[in-house]
Design a protein around this motif. Structure first.
Motif, PDB file in Angstrom:
ATOM      1  N   SER A   2       7.459   7.595  -9.457  1.00 48.05           N
ATOM      2  CA  SER A   2       6.824   8.879  -9.200  1.00 48.05           C
ATOM      3  C   SER A   2       5.445   8.681  -8.584  1.00 48.05           C
ATOM      4  O   SER A   2       4.630   7.921  -9.082  1.00 48.05           O
ATOM      5  N   GLY A   3       5.213   9.358  -7.485  1.00 49.02           N
ATOM      6  CA  GLY A   3       3.914   9.305  -6.831  1.00 49.02           C
ATOM      7  C   GLY A   3       3.752   8.123  -5.912  1.00 49.02           C
ATOM      8  O   GLY A   3       2.740   7.984  -5.251  1.00 49.02           O
ATOM      9  N   ALA A   4       4.756   7.241  -5.849  1.00 50.72           N
ATOM     10  CA  ALA A   4       4.639   6.076  -4.975  1.00 50.72           C
ATOM     11  C   ALA A   4       4.855   6.472  -3.527  1.00 50.72           C
ATOM     12  O   ALA A   4       5.660   7.339  -3.222  1.00 50.72           O
ATOM     13  N   THR A   5       4.142   5.837  -2.678  1.00 46.65           N
ATOM     14  CA  THR A   5       4.344   6.038  -1.258  1.00 46.65           C
ATOM     15  C   THR A   5       4.930   4.765  -0.683  1.00 46.65           C
ATOM     16  O   THR A   5       4.934   3.722  -1.333  1.00 46.65           O
ATOM     17  N   ALA A   6       5.398   4.822   0.534  1.00 47.02           N
ATOM     18  CA  ALA A   6       6.025   3.664   1.151  1.00 47.02           C
ATOM     19  C   ALA A   6       5.008   2.587   1.477  1.00 47.02           C
ATOM     20  O   ALA A   6       5.345   1.432   1.551  1.00 47.02           O
ATOM     21  N   THR A   7       3.770   2.959   1.670  1.00 43.20           N
ATOM     22  CA  THR A   7       2.755   1.992   2.060  1.00 43.20           C
ATOM     23  C   THR A   7       1.451   2.293   1.354  1.00 43.20           C
ATOM     24  O   THR A   7       1.089   3.444   1.175  1.00 43.20           O
ATOM     25  N   ILE A   8       0.750   1.256   0.958  1.00 41.63           N
ATOM     26  CA  ILE A   8      -0.594   1.408   0.428  1.00 41.63           C
ATOM     27  C   ILE A   8      -1.524   1.168   1.600  1.00 41.63           C
ATOM     28  O   ILE A   8      -1.657   0.047   2.077  1.00 41.63           O
ATOM     29  N   ALA A   9      -2.102   2.219   2.092  1.00 42.52           N
ATOM     30  CA  ALA A   9      -2.966   2.096   3.266  1.00 42.52           C
ATOM     31  C   ALA A   9      -4.389   1.786   2.835  1.00 42.52           C
ATOM     32  O   ALA A   9      -4.865   2.325   1.840  1.00 42.52           O
ATOM     33  N   PRO A  10      -5.050   0.910   3.577  1.00 44.13           N
ATOM     34  CA  PRO A  10      -6.458   0.678   3.257  1.00 44.13           C
ATOM     35  C   PRO A  10      -7.270   1.923   3.552  1.00 44.13           C
ATOM     36  O   PRO A  10      -6.865   2.751   4.370  1.00 44.13           O
ATOM     37  N   ALA A  11      -8.376   2.063   2.879  1.00 47.92           N
ATOM     38  CA  ALA A  11      -9.235   3.215   3.122  1.00 47.92           C
ATOM     39  C   ALA A  11      -9.714   3.186   4.567  1.00 47.92           C
ATOM     40  O   ALA A  11     -10.093   2.133   5.071  1.00 47.92           O
ATOM     41  N   PRO A  12      -9.656   4.340   5.238  1.00 53.87           N
ATOM     42  CA  PRO A  12     -10.113   4.347   6.625  1.00 53.87           C
ATOM     43  C   PRO A  12     -11.617   4.134   6.694  1.00 53.87           C
ATOM     44  O   PRO A  12     -12.343   4.496   5.767  1.00 53.87           O
ATOM     45  N   PRO A  13     -12.079   3.539   7.782  1.00 53.93           N
ATOM     46  CA  PRO A  13     -13.524   3.351   7.906  1.00 53.93           C
ATOM     47  C   PRO A  13     -14.195   4.705   8.072  1.00 53.93           C
ATOM     48  O   PRO A  13     -13.574   5.660   8.540  1.00 53.93           O
ATOM     49  N   PRO A  14     -15.448   4.813   7.680  1.00 50.07           N
ATOM     50  CA  PRO A  14     -16.136   6.090   7.865  1.00 50.07           C
ATOM     51  C   PRO A  14     -16.242   6.385   9.355  1.00 50.07           C
ATOM     52  O   PRO A  14     -16.349   5.470  10.173  1.00 50.07           O
ATOM     53  N   GLY A  73      10.600  -5.118  -4.690  1.00 47.95           N
ATOM     54  CA  GLY A  73      10.712  -3.680  -4.937  1.00 47.95           C
ATOM     55  C   GLY A  73       9.373  -2.983  -5.017  1.00 47.95           C
ATOM     56  O   GLY A  73       9.256  -1.912  -5.606  1.00 47.95           O
ATOM     57  N   TRP A  74       8.357  -3.592  -4.410  1.00 51.52           N
ATOM     58  CA  TRP A  74       7.022  -3.010  -4.386  1.00 51.52           C
ATOM     59  C   TRP A  74       6.797  -2.298  -3.067  1.00 51.52           C
ATOM     60  O   TRP A  74       7.373  -2.663  -2.042  1.00 51.52           O
ATOM     61  N   ALA A  75       5.943  -1.299  -3.074  1.00 51.83           N
ATOM     62  CA  ALA A  75       5.552  -0.622  -1.840  1.00 51.83           C
ATOM     63  C   ALA A  75       4.814  -1.622  -0.949  1.00 51.83           C
ATOM     64  O   ALA A  75       4.101  -2.495  -1.446  1.00 51.83           O
ATOM     65  N   THR A  76       5.016  -1.489   0.359  1.00 50.38           N
ATOM     66  CA  THR A  76       4.322  -2.363   1.300  1.00 50.38           C
ATOM     67  C   THR A  76       2.818  -2.262   1.081  1.00 50.38           C
ATOM     68  O   THR A  76       2.276  -1.180   0.963  1.00 50.38           O
ATOM     69  N   ASP A  92      -6.051  -4.499  -7.641  1.00 49.17           N
ATOM     70  CA  ASP A  92      -5.282  -3.300  -7.968  1.00 49.17           C
ATOM     71  C   ASP A  92      -3.916  -3.696  -8.520  1.00 49.17           C
ATOM     72  O   ASP A  92      -3.608  -4.866  -8.675  1.00 49.17           O
ATOM     73  N   GLU A  93      -3.102  -2.696  -8.798  1.00 53.79           N
ATOM     74  CA  GLU A  93      -1.757  -2.923  -9.321  1.00 53.79           C
ATOM     75  C   GLU A  93      -0.727  -2.642  -8.234  1.00 53.79           C
ATOM     76  O   GLU A  93      -0.969  -1.837  -7.332  1.00 53.79           O
ATOM     77  N   PRO A  94       0.450  -3.265  -8.323  1.00 54.94           N
ATOM     78  CA  PRO A  94       1.505  -2.968  -7.356  1.00 54.94           C
ATOM     79  C   PRO A  94       2.089  -1.586  -7.629  1.00 54.94           C
ATOM     80  O   PRO A  94       1.979  -1.068  -8.748  1.00 54.94           O
ATOM     81  N   ILE A  95       2.673  -1.006  -6.613  1.00 52.45           N
ATOM     82  CA  ILE A  95       3.391   0.259  -6.779  1.00 52.45           C
ATOM     83  C   ILE A  95       4.860  -0.038  -6.569  1.00 52.45           C
ATOM     84  O   ILE A  95       5.244  -0.589  -5.530  1.00 52.45           O
ATOM     85  N   LEU A  96       5.669   0.299  -7.555  1.00 55.52           N
ATOM     86  CA  LEU A  96       7.101   0.099  -7.426  1.00 55.52           C
ATOM     87  C   LEU A  96       7.677   1.185  -6.531  1.00 55.52           C
ATOM     88  O   LEU A  96       7.359   2.365  -6.687  1.00 55.52           O
TER      89      LEU A  96
END
Length: 141
Positions: free
Chosen positions: A81-93, A60-63, A73-77
């Motif tokens: 509230s505020g959870a998104t479907a995916t935790i995206a890595p930070a884009p490269p500069p 039941g965690w976000a991808t 970091d912590e998982p996102i359920l």
């Protein structure tokens, strides 16, 4: 990137699995993986990225939560509230067109030493243009 902390991930996965499922087999069946593969994760062994995504869904965690946990970091359920479907890595500069052109030219010269300079220039220019259209390159230096 730092080495993933698979022992940390193992503790989180096991703890959440024990709260959510009656057995490791039940969790693995829900995830669509073998019980042995699930056990590898709970023992801190590395598995395929696709396996982590299946475990995220089963728990039941976000991808991306397994990967996030392994980097501290912590998982996102899902559904919180505020959870998104995916935790995206930070884009490269963004890279400047000049930096990219120079890097492409140097790489082509190193790998294709017999190629005419004009062809390497044309290749570098085309690569910059393709990535500019994709929004991956800035025009500034």
């Amino acid at each position: 990137m730092a080495t993933p902390d698979l022992d940390r991930l193992a503790k989180y996965v096991k703890a959440h699995r024990m709260e959510t499922f009656t057995s490791r087999k039940a969790a693995a069946d829900t995830a669509g993986i073998s019980k042995d593969t699930w056990q590898k994760v709970e023992e801190g062994q590395d598995v395929r990225e696709s396996t982590y995504a299946k475990i995220d869904r089963a728990l039941g965690w976000a991808t991306g939560s397994c990967t996030a946990i392994a980097r501290g970091d912590e998982p996102i359920l899902v559904g919180t509230s505020g959870a998104t479907a995916t935790i995206a890595p930070a884009p490269p500069p963004p890279i400047s067109a000049d930096e990219l052109r120079r890097a492409a030219f140097e790489a082509a010269r190193a790998k294709l030493p017999g190629a005419p300079i004009g062809d390497i220039d044309a290749f570098s220019d085309e690569l910059v243009e393709i990535l500019r259209r994709a929004g991956q390159v800035t025009d500034g230096a």
